[in-house]
Motif scaffolding. Structure first.
Motif, PDB file in Angstrom:
ATOM      1  N   HIS A  39       0.869  -1.177   0.000  1.00  0.00           N
ATOM      2  CA  HIS A  39       0.000   0.000   0.000  1.00  0.00           C
ATOM      3  C   HIS A  39       0.900   1.220   0.000  1.00  0.00           C
ATOM      4  O   HIS A  39       1.334   1.684   1.061  1.00  0.00           O
ATOM      5  CB  HIS A  39      -0.906   0.012   1.229  1.00  0.00           C
ATOM      6  N   PRO A  40       1.245   1.740  -1.180  1.00  0.00           N
ATOM      7  CA  PRO A  40       2.111   2.924  -1.227  1.00  0.00           C
ATOM      8  C   PRO A  40       1.523   4.073  -0.423  1.00  0.00           C
ATOM      9  O   PRO A  40       0.315   4.157  -0.212  1.00  0.00           O
ATOM     10  CB  PRO A  40       2.154   3.266  -2.723  1.00  0.00           C
ATOM     11  N   ASN A  41       2.399   4.982   0.021  1.00  0.00           N
ATOM     12  CA  ASN A  41       1.944   6.113   0.836  1.00  0.00           C
ATOM     13  C   ASN A  41       0.827   6.900   0.163  1.00  0.00           C
ATOM     14  O   ASN A  41      -0.099   7.386   0.796  1.00  0.00           O
ATOM     15  CB  ASN A  41       3.125   7.047   1.133  1.00  0.00           C
ATOM     16  N   GLY A  42       0.933   7.033  -1.126  1.00  0.00           N
ATOM     17  CA  GLY A  42      -0.084   7.795  -1.856  1.00  0.00           C
ATOM     18  C   GLY A  42      -1.434   7.128  -1.869  1.00  0.00           C
ATOM     19  O   GLY A  42      -2.433   7.726  -2.260  1.00  0.00           O
ATOM     20  N   ASN A  43      -1.476   5.843  -1.448  1.00  0.00           N
ATOM     21  CA  ASN A  43      -2.743   5.113  -1.439  1.00  0.00           C
ATOM     22  C   ASN A  43      -3.363   5.062  -0.042  1.00  0.00           C
ATOM     23  O   ASN A  43      -4.261   4.290   0.213  1.00  0.00           O
ATOM     24  CB  ASN A  43      -2.526   3.668  -1.936  1.00  0.00           C
ATOM     25  N   ARG A  44      -2.830   5.897   0.885  1.00  0.00           N
ATOM     26  CA  ARG A  44      -3.387   5.901   2.237  1.00  0.00           C
ATOM     27  C   ARG A  44      -3.888   7.305   2.592  1.00  0.00           C
ATOM     28  O   ARG A  44      -3.320   8.302   2.167  1.00  0.00           O
ATOM     29  CB  ARG A  44      -2.323   5.449   3.244  1.00  0.00           C
ATOM     30  N   ASP A  45      -4.923   7.345   3.371  1.00  0.00           N
ATOM     31  CA  ASP A  45      -5.468   8.634   3.787  1.00  0.00           C
ATOM     32  C   ASP A  45      -4.748   9.118   5.042  1.00  0.00           C
ATOM     33  O   ASP A  45      -3.801   8.496   5.517  1.00  0.00           O
ATOM     34  CB  ASP A  45      -6.984   8.532   4.014  1.00  0.00           C
ATOM     35  N   ALA A  46      -5.201  10.235   5.610  1.00  0.00           N
ATOM     36  CA  ALA A  46      -4.528  10.843   6.764  1.00  0.00           C
ATOM     37  C   ALA A  46      -4.509   9.920   7.970  1.00  0.00           C
ATOM     38  O   ALA A  46      -3.608   9.981   8.818  1.00  0.00           O
ATOM     39  CB  ALA A  46      -5.210  12.164   7.121  1.00  0.00           C
ATOM     40  N   ALA A  47      -5.488   9.033   8.076  1.00  0.00           N
ATOM     41  CA  ALA A  47      -5.550   8.111   9.219  1.00  0.00           C
ATOM     42  C   ALA A  47      -4.726   6.856   8.991  1.00  0.00           C
ATOM     43  O   ALA A  47      -4.637   5.997   9.859  1.00  0.00           O
ATOM     44  CB  ALA A  47      -7.006   7.723   9.478  1.00  0.00           C
ATOM     45  N   GLY A  48      -4.157   6.739   7.780  1.00  0.00           N
ATOM     46  CA  GLY A  48      -3.314   5.584   7.487  1.00  0.00           C
ATOM     47  C   GLY A  48      -4.054   4.441   6.849  1.00  0.00           C
ATOM     48  O   GLY A  48      -3.474   3.393   6.566  1.00  0.00           O
ATOM     49  N   ALA A  49      -5.342   4.586   6.573  1.00  0.00           N
ATOM     50  CA  ALA A  49      -6.109   3.519   5.939  1.00  0.00           C
ATOM     51  C   ALA A  49      -5.978   3.602   4.422  1.00  0.00           C
ATOM     52  O   ALA A  49      -5.788   4.687   3.862  1.00  0.00           O
ATOM     53  CB  ALA A  49      -7.589   3.640   6.331  1.00  0.00           C
ATOM     54  N   ALA A  50      -6.075   2.452   3.771  1.00  0.00           N
ATOM     55  CA  ALA A  50      -5.958   2.442   2.319  1.00  0.00           C
ATOM     56  C   ALA A  50      -7.143   3.174   1.690  1.00  0.00           C
ATOM     57  O   ALA A  50      -8.283   3.025   2.120  1.00  0.00           O
ATOM     58  CB  ALA A  50      -5.916   1.003   1.813  1.00  0.00           C
ATOM     59  N   LYS A  51      -6.854   3.984   0.683  1.00  0.00           N
ATOM     60  CA  LYS A  51      -7.916   4.682  -0.034  1.00  0.00           C
ATOM     61  C   LYS A  51      -8.690   3.688  -0.894  1.00  0.00           C
ATOM     62  O   LYS A  51      -8.123   2.832  -1.542  1.00  0.00           O
ATOM     63  CB  LYS A  51      -7.331   5.771  -0.928  1.00  0.00           C
ATOM     64  N   LYS A  52      -9.972   3.851  -0.940  1.00  0.00           N
ATOM     65  CA  LYS A  52     -10.800   2.981  -1.757  1.00  0.00           C
ATOM     66  C   LYS A  52     -10.550   3.248  -3.237  1.00  0.00           C
ATOM     67  O   LYS A  52     -10.302   4.374  -3.646  1.00  0.00           O
ATOM     68  CB  LYS A  52     -12.280   3.205  -1.439  1.00  0.00           C
ATOM     69  N   SER A  53     -10.637   2.186  -4.022  1.00  0.00           N
ATOM     70  CA  SER A  53     -10.560   2.235  -5.488  1.00  0.00           C
ATOM     71  C   SER A  53      -9.168   2.589  -6.019  1.00  0.00           C
ATOM     72  O   SER A  53      -9.005   2.785  -7.206  1.00  0.00           O
ATOM     73  CB  SER A  53     -11.590   3.237  -6.052  1.00  0.00           C
ATOM     74  N   SER A  54      -8.157   2.696  -5.172  1.00  0.00           N
ATOM     75  CA  SER A  54      -6.793   2.937  -5.643  1.00  0.00           C
ATOM     76  C   SER A  54      -6.119   1.599  -5.890  1.00  0.00           C
ATOM     77  O   SER A  54      -6.095   0.740  -4.997  1.00  0.00           O
ATOM     78  CB  SER A  54      -5.998   3.735  -4.609  1.00  0.00           C
ATOM     79  N   PRO A  55      -5.591   1.372  -7.093  1.00  0.00           N
ATOM     80  CA  PRO A  55      -4.926   0.099  -7.372  1.00  0.00           C
ATOM     81  C   PRO A  55      -3.754  -0.141  -6.422  1.00  0.00           C
ATOM     82  O   PRO A  55      -3.027   0.784  -6.055  1.00  0.00           O
ATOM     83  CB  PRO A  55      -4.435   0.258  -8.814  1.00  0.00           C
ATOM     84  N   VAL A  56      -3.597  -1.371  -6.003  1.00  0.00           N
ATOM     85  CA  VAL A  56      -2.559  -1.767  -5.048  1.00  0.00           C
ATOM     86  C   VAL A  56      -1.585  -2.715  -5.744  1.00  0.00           C
ATOM     87  O   VAL A  56      -2.005  -3.695  -6.357  1.00  0.00           O
ATOM     88  CB  VAL A  56      -3.187  -2.477  -3.832  1.00  0.00           C
ATOM     89  N   PRO A  57      -0.269  -2.440  -5.655  1.00  0.00           N
ATOM     90  CA  PRO A  57       0.699  -3.362  -6.261  1.00  0.00           C
ATOM     91  C   PRO A  57       0.692  -4.719  -5.566  1.00  0.00           C
ATOM     92  O   PRO A  57       0.773  -4.794  -4.338  1.00  0.00           O
ATOM     93  CB  PRO A  57       2.045  -2.653  -6.057  1.00  0.00           C
ATOM     94  N   VAL A  58       0.577  -5.764  -6.356  1.00  0.00           N
ATOM     95  CA  VAL A  58       0.658  -7.133  -5.854  1.00  0.00           C
ATOM     96  C   VAL A  58       1.762  -7.844  -6.620  1.00  0.00           C
ATOM     97  O   VAL A  58       1.753  -7.866  -7.854  1.00  0.00           O
ATOM     98  CB  VAL A  58      -0.677  -7.882  -6.026  1.00  0.00           C
ATOM     99  N   ILE A  59       2.714  -8.407  -5.896  1.00  0.00           N
ATOM    100  CA  ILE A  59       3.856  -9.075  -6.519  1.00  0.00           C
ATOM    101  C   ILE A  59       3.783 -10.566  -6.222  1.00  0.00           C
ATOM    102  O   ILE A  59       3.663 -10.985  -5.063  1.00  0.00           O
ATOM    103  CB  ILE A  59       5.183  -8.480  -6.007  1.00  0.00           C
ATOM    104  N   LEU A  60       3.856 -11.357  -7.278  1.00  0.00           N
ATOM    105  CA  LEU A  60       3.794 -12.811  -7.160  1.00  0.00           C
ATOM    106  C   LEU A  60       5.081 -13.412  -7.684  1.00  0.00           C
ATOM    107  O   LEU A  60       5.609 -12.979  -8.711  1.00  0.00           O
ATOM    108  CB  LEU A  60       2.623 -13.372  -7.978  1.00  0.00           C
ATOM    109  N   ILE A  61       5.585 -14.423  -6.985  1.00  0.00           N
ATOM    110  CA  ILE A  61       6.694 -15.233  -7.483  1.00  0.00           C
ATOM    111  C   ILE A  61       6.149 -16.647  -7.641  1.00  0.00           C
ATOM    112  O   ILE A  61       5.637 -17.238  -6.680  1.00  0.00           O
ATOM    113  CB  ILE A  61       7.900 -15.242  -6.517  1.00  0.00           C
ATOM    114  N   THR A  62       6.234 -17.197  -8.836  1.00  0.00           N
ATOM    115  CA  THR A  62       5.683 -18.529  -9.086  1.00  0.00           C
ATOM    116  C   THR A  62       6.763 -19.603  -8.979  1.00  0.00           C
ATOM    117  O   THR A  62       7.948 -19.329  -9.146  1.00  0.00           O
ATOM    118  CB  THR A  62       5.054 -18.631 -10.489  1.00  0.00           C
TER     119      THR A  62
END
Length: 440
Positions: A384-407
């Motif tokens: 959850h990048p800093n830009g995706n969190r509000d002032a209270a530290g919760a994730a902003k709704k509808s903001s894409p979140v990076p997900v990294i997978l290693i197969t």
């Protein structure tokens, strides 16, 4: 006393001029090592008036590369013009047709016309040496053609383009974007004004096609190489690689498989503990993996006037000694054919970065699509990048979140099918980032 080897040098750019200086400086040492002296008797270049910082007094000036190649005073024709076709091609053909030896640093010409030139060399008895065409000062051609002649090679891979390695190094160490690093590489002279040949992977592909021929006894086939460049690599990919114990390199990989020789060029995650991961900046490296061998890694400057000239003079020394190795390690008539291996059949681990939409069921949908293709996940990281969190530290709704997978090891086809399905489900934004992993 053995007569001197008389050279004709076509092309007096940075490499040609450095070669001329090196021959003059190494005069006595060359004579001692080769059993005969080496003399530049004639040259040719685009401009006779250009100042090059070399003393050409007593050296003939030929009107063209062809005239130089056919000059009866020249024993060995050294081609440093460049370019896959004319005027280099006709001049080399003429020299070989007369039974003369040829030394070249021209990877494009060897990749495109190497087989017909090798056949001419075999027919008329001259040498065709091209150590400087791949990896400059790294003696990988001689290693494959002569040093490992009795070894069955299973895989050869390496960093074959200094420009790309420099860009990836700067991006990793300084967190810079690809575009910013490219501009700096151009300013420093590491990248051309039009850098696409390097950064899109085609320079590496030419070199890989030559190495694959030597390693596996196949005909040089640049069109059999799958190619991807590095322009899609982002700083976040390099940061994630570091956290996961990897480093990203543009690799050329040729490997023996059950269905033939697979040749590919693409950004690759390699373990940070591996030899090739330690190669930074404009340096090149090649790893050779063969039966009964602990993998051998050759590292050194892959470009530059001094490095290239040193490889050229090593080839000239072989000619002076009378060494006539087959250009591709075996007769051209006995080289096998190879076709482009479909990347869909490639098997290995994968790094996948998705921008997942902040919607209920997104994670379950992604997991389901991967499972449908039999893909097992080794690790998963959600940020959850800093830009995706509000002032209270919760994730902003509808903001894409990076997900990294290693197969775990899977097939390219399975990964492509799974990601295509995820995109159709509209649970991610943009295109997925996919980087292949070489574990060993």
């Amino acid at each position: 006393m053995v007569a001197p080897l008389k050279l004709g040098i076509a092309g007096l750019g940075t490499v040609g001029a450095e070669l001329f200086r090196l021959i003059a400086r190494q005069d006595k040492a060359l004579a001692a090592r080769c059993g005969r002296s080496v003399r530049v008797v004639a040259v040719t270049a685009r401009s006779k008036a250009k100042k090059r910082g070399i003393d050409l007094r007593g050296v003939s000036w030929a009107k063209s590369p062809l005239a130089l190649a056919t000059d009866p005073e020249v024993d060995c024709f050294v081609e440093l013009i460049g370019g896959a076709d004319e005027p280099a091609l006709s001049a080399i053909e003429a020299a070989l047709g007369l039974g003369k030896s040829v030394v070249t640093a021209n990877k494009a010409l060897i990749a495109k016309h190497g087989l017909r030139l090798a056949a001419l060399a075999e027919q008329h008895g001259g040498a065709l040496n091209y150590e400087a065409a791949v990896g400059a000062a790294i003696p990988v051609i001689k290693t494959l053609r002569e040093g490992l002649a009795g070894t069955e090679i299973n895989r050869i891979y390496g960093i074959l383009n200094g420009t790309c390695n420099y860009i990836l190094t700067r991006m990793e160490q300084e967190g810079l974007s690809f575009d910013a690093c490219l501009k700096d590489a151009q300013r420093l002279g590491y990248a051309e004004a039009n850098p696409s040949f390097d950064v899109d992977g085609h320079d590496t592909a030419q070199k890989l096609s030559i190495l694959a021929s030597l390693a596996f006894g196949t005909k040089v086939a640049q069109n059999a190489v799958y190619v991807e460049g590095i322009s899609s690599i982002a700083p976040e990919d390099l940061a994630a690689a570091d956290e996961l114990g990897y480093r990203v390199k543009l690799l050329g990989v040729a490997v023996r498989t059950k269905t033939g020789i697979e040749q590919r060029v693409h950004p690759t995650m390699v373990p940070r503990s591996s030899s090739i991961a330690q190669v930074m900046g404009v340096t090149n490296a090649v790893t050779i993996d063969g039966d009964g061998l602990t993998p051998i890694t050759l590292v050194g400057p892959g470009a530059g006037a001094e490095a290239t000239a040193s490889a050229v003079i090593a080839d000239i020394a072989d000619v002076a000694r009378g060494i006539r190795a087959l250009p591709f390690g075996r007769p051209v008539a006995k080289l096998g054919t190879t076709r482009k291996a479909p990347m869909e059949r490639h098997e290995g681990g994968y790094y996948i970065r998705l921008m997942a939409r902040d919607l209920t069921g997104t994670a379950a949908t992604i997991a389901t699509r991967l499972a449908e293709q039999g893909i097992s996940i080794e690790s998963i990281v959600q940020r959850h990048p800093n830009g995706n969190r509000d002032a209270a530290g919760a994730a902003k709704k509808s903001s894409p979140v990076p997900v990294i997978l290693i197969t775990y090891a899977t097939t390219e086809d399975a990964v492509r099918r799974a990601l295509a399905a995820v995109q159709r489900d509209k649970v991610i934004s943009g295109r997925p980032q996919v980087i292949r992993i070489e574990k060993n």
